[in-house]
Design a protein around this motif. Structure first.
Motif, PDB file in Angstrom:
ATOM      1  N   THR A 117      15.583  12.320 -21.587  1.00  0.00           N
ATOM      2  CA  THR A 117      14.652  11.322 -22.115  1.00  0.00           C
ATOM      3  C   THR A 117      13.749  10.821 -20.993  1.00  0.00           C
ATOM      4  OG1 THR A 117      16.219  10.612 -23.807  1.00  0.00           O
ATOM      5  CG2 THR A 117      14.480   9.049 -23.200  1.00  0.00           C
ATOM      6  N   CYS A 118      12.457  10.851 -21.265  1.00  0.00           N
ATOM      7  CA  CYS A 118      11.458  10.386 -20.307  1.00  0.00           C
ATOM      8  C   CYS A 118      10.757   9.169 -20.901  1.00  0.00           C
ATOM      9  CB  CYS A 118      10.458  11.510 -20.039  1.00  0.00           C
ATOM     10  SG  CYS A 118       9.132  11.093 -18.884  1.00  0.00           S
ATOM     11  N   VAL A 119      10.504   8.143 -20.076  1.00  0.00           N
ATOM     12  CA  VAL A 119       9.772   6.957 -20.535  1.00  0.00           C
ATOM     13  C   VAL A 119       8.676   6.629 -19.532  1.00  0.00           C
ATOM     14  CG1 VAL A 119      11.774   5.984 -21.721  1.00  0.00           C
ATOM     15  CG2 VAL A 119      11.320   5.330 -19.342  1.00  0.00           C
ATOM     16  N   LEU A 120       7.677   5.870 -19.992  1.00  0.00           N
ATOM     17  CA  LEU A 120       6.625   5.378 -19.095  1.00  0.00           C
ATOM     18  C   LEU A 120       6.825   3.890 -18.925  1.00  0.00           C
ATOM     19  CD1 LEU A 120       2.884   6.393 -19.120  1.00  0.00           C
ATOM     20  CD2 LEU A 120       3.612   4.073 -18.543  1.00  0.00           C
ATOM     21  N   LEU A 121       7.029   3.448 -17.685  1.00  0.00           N
ATOM     22  CA  LEU A 121       7.300   2.039 -17.375  1.00  0.00           C
ATOM     23  C   LEU A 121       6.001   1.355 -16.968  1.00  0.00           C
ATOM     24  CD1 LEU A 121       9.228  -0.339 -16.807  1.00  0.00           C
ATOM     25  CD2 LEU A 121       9.640   0.659 -14.529  1.00  0.00           C
ATOM     26  N   THR A 122       5.591   0.372 -17.767  1.00  0.00           N
ATOM     27  CA  THR A 122       4.341  -0.357 -17.522  1.00  0.00           C
ATOM     28  C   THR A 122       4.646  -1.799 -17.128  1.00  0.00           C
ATOM     29  OG1 THR A 122       2.302  -1.158 -18.562  1.00  0.00           O
ATOM     30  CG2 THR A 122       4.205  -0.917 -19.989  1.00  0.00           C
ATOM     31  N   PRO A 123       3.757  -2.442 -16.333  1.00  0.00           N
ATOM     32  CA  PRO A 123       3.934  -3.876 -16.058  1.00  0.00           C
ATOM     33  C   PRO A 123       3.639  -4.715 -17.291  1.00  0.00           C
ATOM     34  CG  PRO A 123       2.452  -2.837 -14.469  1.00  0.00           C
ATOM     35  CD  PRO A 123       2.647  -1.868 -15.585  1.00  0.00           C
ATOM     36  N   GLY A 124       2.897  -4.161 -18.257  1.00  0.00           N
ATOM     37  CA  GLY A 124       2.622  -4.911 -19.484  1.00  0.00           C
ATOM     38  C   GLY A 124       1.144  -4.983 -19.799  1.00  0.00           C
ATOM     39  N   ILE A 125       0.836  -5.733 -20.830  1.00  0.00           N
ATOM     40  CA  ILE A 125      -0.523  -5.728 -21.383  1.00  0.00           C
ATOM     41  C   ILE A 125      -1.555  -6.344 -20.455  1.00  0.00           C
ATOM     42  CG2 ILE A 125       0.309  -5.746 -23.761  1.00  0.00           C
ATOM     43  CD1 ILE A 125      -0.352  -8.741 -23.852  1.00  0.00           C
ATOM     44  N   TYR A 126      -1.149  -7.124 -19.466  1.00  0.00           N
ATOM     45  CA  TYR A 126      -2.122  -7.764 -18.575  1.00  0.00           C
ATOM     46  C   TYR A 126      -2.502  -6.877 -17.397  1.00  0.00           C
ATOM     47  CZ  TYR A 126      -1.009 -11.860 -21.331  1.00  0.00           C
ATOM     48  OH  TYR A 126      -0.843 -12.726 -22.388  1.00  0.00           O
ATOM     49  N   ASN A 127      -1.893  -5.721 -17.268  1.00  0.00           N
ATOM     50  CA  ASN A 127      -2.257  -4.800 -16.200  1.00  0.00           C
ATOM     51  C   ASN A 127      -3.617  -4.173 -16.498  1.00  0.00           C
ATOM     52  OD1 ASN A 127      -2.096  -1.765 -15.022  1.00  0.00           O
ATOM     53  ND2 ASN A 127      -1.007  -3.188 -13.706  1.00  0.00           N
ATOM     54  N   ASP A 179      16.491   9.530 -18.438  1.00  0.00           N
ATOM     55  CA  ASP A 179      16.632  10.488 -17.338  1.00  0.00           C
ATOM     56  C   ASP A 179      15.445  10.479 -16.367  1.00  0.00           C
ATOM     57  OD1 ASP A 179      19.111  12.079 -18.312  1.00  0.00           O
ATOM     58  OD2 ASP A 179      17.796  11.981 -20.056  1.00  0.00           O
ATOM     59  N   VAL A 180      14.247  10.226 -16.901  1.00  0.00           N
ATOM     60  CA  VAL A 180      13.035  10.248 -16.065  1.00  0.00           C
ATOM     61  C   VAL A 180      12.187   9.024 -16.376  1.00  0.00           C
ATOM     62  CG1 VAL A 180      10.956  11.525 -15.422  1.00  0.00           C
ATOM     63  CG2 VAL A 180      13.020  12.778 -16.102  1.00  0.00           C
ATOM     64  N   ILE A 181      11.773   8.314 -15.327  1.00  0.00           N
ATOM     65  CA  ILE A 181      10.902   7.145 -15.489  1.00  0.00           C
ATOM     66  C   ILE A 181       9.580   7.430 -14.789  1.00  0.00           C
ATOM     67  CG2 ILE A 181      10.561   4.699 -14.978  1.00  0.00           C
ATOM     68  CD1 ILE A 181      13.607   4.375 -15.034  1.00  0.00           C
ATOM     69  N   TYR A 182       8.509   7.547 -15.587  1.00  0.00           N
ATOM     70  CA  TYR A 182       7.159   7.626 -15.018  1.00  0.00           C
ATOM     71  C   TYR A 182       6.711   6.193 -14.848  1.00  0.00           C
ATOM     72  CZ  TYR A 182       2.090   8.539 -14.855  1.00  0.00           C
ATOM     73  OH  TYR A 182       0.754   8.562 -14.495  1.00  0.00           O
ATOM     74  N   ARG A 183       6.793   5.709 -13.639  1.00  0.00           N
ATOM     75  CA  ARG A 183       6.545   4.280 -13.424  1.00  0.00           C
ATOM     76  C   ARG A 183       5.087   4.056 -13.050  1.00  0.00           C
ATOM     77  NH1 ARG A 183       6.362   2.626  -7.607  1.00  0.00           N
ATOM     78  NH2 ARG A 183       6.696   4.553  -6.462  1.00  0.00           N
ATOM     79  N   ARG A 184       4.513   3.005 -13.635  1.00  0.00           N
ATOM     80  CA  ARG A 184       3.145   2.607 -13.291  1.00  0.00           C
ATOM     81  C   ARG A 184       3.169   1.188 -12.726  1.00  0.00           C
ATOM     82  NH1 ARG A 184      -1.005   6.149 -15.168  1.00  0.00           N
ATOM     83  NH2 ARG A 184      -2.330   4.661 -14.083  1.00  0.00           N
ATOM     84  N   ILE A 185       4.242   0.872 -12.017  1.00  0.00           N
ATOM     85  CA  ILE A 185       4.307  -0.405 -11.304  1.00  0.00           C
ATOM     86  C   ILE A 185       4.580  -0.111  -9.835  1.00  0.00           C
ATOM     87  CG2 ILE A 185       5.157  -1.593 -13.359  1.00  0.00           C
ATOM     88  CD1 ILE A 185       7.872  -1.736 -12.141  1.00  0.00           C
TER      89      ILE A 185
END
Length: 488
Positions: A229-239, A281-287
């Protein structure tokens, strides 16, 4: 006076800069003949209708960005220019090879810096430059990520000089943004200029999301499940790049999550879902690193996941890009890229660096302080065009103030000659005609366990203010669709 049908009649071709569309004596370069003829067949009313259509289309799709410095929280449309940038296949081959070479060298550099540190022991890079940088992540020492991949996603900023030669201006290997505009611009051009688009054999860019997902899943940790399972980690709507986060997650068919949606338990990372916890399993992080895990970085961070680094270092989850990759896009380290490429690959750079002065070096500092009006001066750790001073445009007071900043903290600043960025035909709303504007190009590459993929397009950024060299959206820049031809 400009008539209503000739949108090029006042095109000011001074010859001072390399014009990518028009050659000597206003002759149209062969690659652009069909494009120029197409636009010559339009009048101002047609152009207005087409630009209005694309603007409304972007607005309806929510293709916006936020400017932090304005502190107003107002979402803006990213200005889009309807005149495409076209790159012949032979030119692109050089760009692609150069980007792949650079990406491979950066991954080898990161693996070395966080393990044996041979490049420091051999004196190619100064130890203080690396180990004293705030971008060096001590928590990554003696750890190699799954698949040996540190920078899964890279954005390489490239410019064209006055003789048409390409140069790398910057490497972006933390969380490079802009790919969503590449894909959205292409959709807009295909819908708005269908006839013109069909006259060229343009290479596709819409395979990027699937390529990204493939590369992320190729570097899963050893203890991952058969269906990771891969997810995209965002700081949120104010980014400022939230639109891109949501867009990419949707295009890849993965969940867009915030830190509060994840938790660590029994040595693994889980995502909360309505049907119960699901292992990630995989985190594509944008923070940024600082906010990734309050246990290791900023203790006040509400954006990350406590304990995430523990799971990562036990090779039970992949983080893309790896923490600590920022050391390789430190602009002071950029100055050493030719030596880094030679050291790891025994090759000369396929695309040259712009000559860079690092103010920590005494001779460089002396030259910079004495020649500020001829240079572009930048902080090593900023992005988005923030903190950049173009000496030729600066007042005496601004130069004096900047000199004080350099003397107070020379490690923080580099300087480069003012490069004569190429210019490109751009429709200017104020004059309702086409004019020259400076452009650069961000090329996106993806690294997997086995290979490197380069998106055959890229984000051509345009400095919409006349004479400006700053192309960033936060500084008044816009963008163009970039067509890479399959055959010249």
């Amino acid at each position: 006076m400009v008539n209503d049908t000739d949108l090029f009649s006042s095109y000011d071709q001074t010859g001072e800069f390399h014009d990518e569309v028009f050659g000597k004596e206003s002759s149209v370069r062969q690659t652009y003949v069909k494009t120029v003829n197409h636009f010559k067949g339009l009048n101002k009313k047609d152009i207005k209708a087409l630009t209005d259509y694309t603007t409304i289309s972007f607005f309806n799709q929510g293709i916006t960005f936020n400017v932090y410095s304005e502190n107003k929280g107002v979402e803006r449309i990213f200005p889009f220019d309807i005149f495409p940038r076209i790159i012949p296949n032979k030119e692109w081959e050089q760009v692609e090879k150069g980007v792949i070479q650079r990406t491979q060298a950066i991954n080898l550099l990161l693996k070395d810096l966080y393990n044996e540190q041979k490049i420091l022991k051999d004196g190619i890079l100064p130890k203080d430059l690396i180990l004293g940088s705030k971008s060096y992540c001590k928590h990554m020492k003696d750890f190699t990520p799954a698949g040996g991949v540190y920078t899964h996603i890279s954005g390489t900023d490239i410019i064209k000089g006055d003789d048409g030669e390409y140069f790398v201006l910057e490497d972006n290997v933390r969380s490079p943004s802009g790919i969503s505009y590449v894909l959205s611009n292409r959709q807009a051009m295909k819908r708005t200029f269908t006839d013109l688009f069909s006259k060229y054999n343009v290479q596709a860019v819409d395979d990027y999301p699937q390529q990204l997902l493939n590369k992320l899943l190729s570097a899963v940790p050893r203890r991952s499940s058969n269906e990771p399972t891969c997810v995209l980690l965002t700081p949120g709507i104010y980014n400022s790049a939230y639109y891109e986060h949501a867009f990419l997650a949707s295009e890849m068919g993965i969940e867009l999550v915030e830190g509060r949606d994840l938790r660590v338990e029994n040595g693994f990372v889980y995502m909360k879902t309505i049907s119960g916890d699901q292992k990630v399993d995989v985190i594509y992080r944008r923070i940024d690193d600082d906010f990734l895990d309050p246990k290791y970085f900023n203790k006040n961070s509400m954006l990350g996941v406590e304990g995430l680094m523990d799971v990562y270092k036990e090779d039970k989850v992949t983080i893309a890009n790896a923490p600590g990759t920022g050391i390789s896009d430190d602009k002071a380290v950029y100055a050493y890229m030719p030596e880094i490429i030679k050291y790891y690959l025994d090759q000369d750079p396929i695309i040259k660096n712009v000559h860079t002065y690092h103010c920590e070096r005494e001779d460089d500092r002396k030259y910079v302080l004495e020649n500020m009006s001829k240079l572009v001066v930048k902080p090593v750790d900023e992005s988005g065009g923030y903190g950049v001073m173009v000496g030729s445009k600066a007042t005496k007071k601004a130069i004096s103030d900047y000199q004080k900043l350099i003397l107070a903290n020379p490690r923080k600043y580099i300087a480069q000659p003012i490069m004569p960025l190429s210019v490109h035909t751009t429709f200017i709303d104020k004059s309702k005609t086409f004019e020259q504007r400076h452009v650069d190009l961000r090329v996106f590459s993806l690294v997997g366990k086995e290979d490197v993929f380069v998106c055959k397009g890229g984000l051509s950024r345009v400095a919409l203010r006349k004479g400006s060299l700053i192309v960033n959206s936060s500084q008044g820049g816009g963008s163009k669709d970039t067509w890479v031809l399959d055959k010249d």
